[in-house]
Design a protein around this motif. Structure first.
Motif, PDB file in Angstrom:
ATOM      1  N   SER A   1      -3.255   5.674  -1.638  1.00 25.04           N
ATOM      2  CA  SER A   1      -3.975   6.136  -0.458  1.00 25.04           C
ATOM      3  C   SER A   1      -3.344   7.416   0.065  1.00 25.04           C
ATOM      4  O   SER A   1      -2.178   7.716  -0.201  1.00 25.04           O
ATOM      5  CB  SER A   1      -3.928   5.078   0.644  1.00 25.04           C
TER       6      SER A   1
ATOM      7  N   ARG B   1      -4.370   7.841   5.696  1.00 24.18           N
ATOM      8  CA  ARG B   1      -4.837   6.461   5.567  1.00 24.18           C
ATOM      9  C   ARG B   1      -3.679   5.474   5.750  1.00 24.18           C
ATOM     10  O   ARG B   1      -3.816   4.456   6.426  1.00 24.18           O
ATOM     11  CB  ARG B   1      -5.500   6.264   4.197  1.00 24.18           C
TER      12      ARG B   1
ATOM     13  N   GLN C   1       0.834  -1.208   0.000  1.00 26.65           N
ATOM     14  CA  GLN C   1       0.000   0.000   0.000  1.00 26.65           C
ATOM     15  C   GLN C   1       0.865   1.252   0.000  1.00 26.65           C
ATOM     16  O   GLN C   1       0.525   2.246  -0.643  1.00 26.65           O
ATOM     17  CB  GLN C   1      -0.947  -0.003   1.202  1.00 26.65           C
TER      18      GLN C   1
END
Length: 166
Positions: A128, A132, A122
């Motif tokens: 993101s 987050r 991620q």
């Protein structure tokens, strides 16, 4: 006068560390705790299951012989890949080798490895927001990785998730 003496045989003297068998889940269970057996060799193809030191699992290795040289490929981990599924993996590996592609064994063994990989992925995808990503890292480190530290993925079930998280 007749004397009798007891003869003791060394039961380890004539036992091979590599045992040629038709590898199955039953054969693995039969030999996994036998310290004399280091690995099982499948009689059908150049496939070996080498047990780990703790005797809780092992590594599936596929060998290829070409021009007098031996090439070894680590193709899976046991018990992550069971004996009933390994022949499909061997077929796929054989095709990859014939095409000249590299073979990798990238399986997650524990839940922490999976969660850590997800957080790293991620962060590298950058899809993101920073907030987050910070929340994701915090949740993973504080909750998920600490609760499931060292638990193998194959041991994970609904009850463990329910009792630890909910």
């Amino acid at each position: 006068m007749i004397t009798t003496s007891k003869i003791r045989f060394n039961q380890h003297a004539f036992f091979s560390a590599t045992l040629p068998v038709k590898i199955s889940d039953a054969q693995i269970k039969r030999h996994i705790n036998d310290q004399r057996v280091r690995q099982l060799k499948d009689v059908r193809c150049p496939l070996y299951l080498r047990f780990n030191a703790s005797r809780t699992g092992g590594t599936w290795r596929f060998y290829r012989y070409e021009a007098g040289k031996q090439y070894s490929y680590r193709i899976a981990k046991y018990p992550g890949t069971q004996a009933k599924d390994i022949m499909d993996v061997v077929s796929a590996v054989s095709v990859q080798i014939a095409k000249g592609k590299a073979i990798e064994c990238n399986r997650f063994e524990t839940v922490d490895q999976l969660v850590d990989w997800h957080v790293q992925r991620q962060c590298t995808l950058k899809r993101s927001t920073k907030e987050r990503l910070n929340n994701l890292k915090s949740m993973a480190e504080t909750h998920v990785m600490s609760l499931f530290h060292g638990i193998t993925i194959t041991d994970m079930d609904h009850q463990k998730i329910d009792s630890a998280l909910i």
